[in-house]
Scaffold this motif. Structure first.
Motif, PDB file in Angstrom:
ATOM      1  N   ARG A   9       0.826  -1.204   0.000  1.00 23.34           N
ATOM      2  CA  ARG A   9       0.000   0.000   0.000  1.00 23.34           C
ATOM      3  C   ARG A   9       0.863   1.257   0.000  1.00 23.34           C
ATOM      4  O   ARG A   9       0.591   2.217  -0.712  1.00 23.34           O
ATOM      5  N   VAL A  10       1.922   1.251   0.811  1.00 22.20           N
ATOM      6  CA  VAL A  10       2.816   2.411   0.887  1.00 22.20           C
ATOM      7  C   VAL A  10       3.499   2.640  -0.452  1.00 22.20           C
ATOM      8  O   VAL A  10       3.596   3.769  -0.947  1.00 22.20           O
ATOM      9  N   SER A  11       3.979   1.562  -1.064  1.00 20.94           N
ATOM     10  CA  SER A  11       4.689   1.709  -2.337  1.00 20.94           C
ATOM     11  C   SER A  11       3.769   2.232  -3.427  1.00 20.94           C
ATOM     12  O   SER A  11       4.178   3.029  -4.272  1.00 20.94           O
ATOM     13  N   ARG A  12       2.509   1.832  -3.414  1.00 17.30           N
ATOM     14  CA  ARG A  12       1.560   2.331  -4.408  1.00 17.30           C
ATOM     15  C   ARG A  12       1.285   3.819  -4.208  1.00 17.30           C
ATOM     16  O   ARG A  12       1.163   4.578  -5.172  1.00 17.30           O
ATOM     17  N   ARG A  13       1.188   4.243  -2.936  1.00 21.69           N
ATOM     18  CA  ARG A  13       0.969   5.666  -2.669  1.00 21.69           C
ATOM     19  C   ARG A  13       2.175   6.486  -3.117  1.00 21.69           C
ATOM     20  O   ARG A  13       2.030   7.539  -3.735  1.00 21.69           O
ATOM     21  N   LEU A  14       3.368   6.010  -2.819  1.00 31.58           N
ATOM     22  CA  LEU A  14       4.576   6.734  -3.201  1.00 31.58           C
ATOM     23  C   LEU A  14       4.751   6.759  -4.707  1.00 31.58           C
ATOM     24  O   LEU A  14       5.316   7.692  -5.270  1.00 31.58           O
ATOM     25  N   GLY A  15       4.257   5.702  -5.377  1.00 32.95           N
ATOM     26  CA  GLY A  15       4.372   5.637  -6.826  1.00 32.95           C
ATOM     27  C   GLY A  15       3.274   6.388  -7.560  1.00 32.95           C
ATOM     28  O   GLY A  15       3.233   6.389  -8.794  1.00 32.95           O
ATOM     29  N   GLY A  16       2.361   7.008  -6.815  1.00 29.76           N
ATOM     30  CA  GLY A  16       1.306   7.795  -7.438  1.00 29.76           C
ATOM     31  C   GLY A  16       0.160   6.968  -7.963  1.00 29.76           C
ATOM     32  O   GLY A  16      -0.593   7.425  -8.835  1.00 29.76           O
ATOM     33  N   GLY A  17       0.002   5.739  -7.448  1.00 31.11           N
ATOM     34  CA  GLY A  17      -1.095   4.896  -7.899  1.00 31.11           C
ATOM     35  C   GLY A  17      -2.431   5.510  -7.530  1.00 31.11           C
ATOM     36  O   GLY A  17      -2.578   6.184  -6.521  1.00 31.11           O
TER      37      GLY A  17
END
Length: 207
Positions: free
Chosen positions: A169-177
């Motif tokens: 979830r964190v990686s998706r937020r940081l990636g602009g998902g």
């Protein structure tokens, strides 16, 4: 120290409070010079004394990943199974530090790998909740049980799976998902995930 997801916590040393000498205390003159200097620098009157929160010299050396000091302290007769004020032993501190050598040395010296602290959390659970897969593999390879459960009903594999979903979830937020990552499956639907992790860990053991 209870369950947390930080890699290494800040451990307070003695500060203005003098550590308490143990009844097993031996004079510093009876220890190697390097060990005596280290004990003195950390305000420990002897190798068996305790600092804040019941921390022993062995626990502090294990946390710092100093295998030479761990070896010297064990050779001097300190207890590998001594507990701090929250029921953690030196192996817990070694796992927080993450250096393999002190972990292996303490296990070989008889540290109970499945020891649970006062919160009923084991070293394997702590590693899982922190997302430290290599540490989990090391502990499992040396006999840690994945079948023990915390008071909330989760075992180490449950914690590892939930940590993985959190990181996703964190990686998706940081990636602009634009979409949220999948939510962690409910416990009754978590068997396939746990089975996959179990199979992976079993393969590491076999290798």
């Amino acid at each position: 120290m209870s369950l947390h997801t930080d890699t290494v916590p800040f451990v307070r040393e003695s500060g203005n409070r003098r550590p308490t000498p143990s009844s097993d205390a031996k004079p510093l003159g009876g220890v190697p010079a390097a060990l005596a200097t280290w004990l003195s620098n950390h305000d420990f009157p002897d190798a068996h004394s305790r600092g804040l929160e019941g921390t022993t010299p062995l626990m502090l050396a294990a946390l710092h990943g100093d295998d030479g000091l761990v070896e010297a302290l064990l050779a001097h007769g300190v207890r590998v199974d001594a507990l701090d004020d929250t029921g953690n032993q030196a192996l817990w501190y070694a796992c927080l530090g993450g250096a393999p050598a002190p972990i292996l040395r303490l296990i070989n010296e008889g540290a109970e790998i499945d020891h649970a602290n006062d919160d009923d959390i084991t070293c394997l659970m702590q590693a899982a909740a922190s997302g430290r897969v290599e540490l989990m593999q090391l502990l499992l390879a040396h006999g840690a049980s994945e079948g023990l459960y915390a008071p909330d009903g989760r075992n180490a594999l449950d914690m590892a799976a939930e940590r993985g979903f959190e990181l996703l979830r964190v990686s998706r937020r940081l990636g602009g998902g634009t979409k949220d990552a999948p939510r962690a499956p409910e416990r009754q639907r978590a068997d396939p995930q746990r089975g996959a992790i179990s199979a992976h860990m079993a393969g590491d053991k076999a290798a």
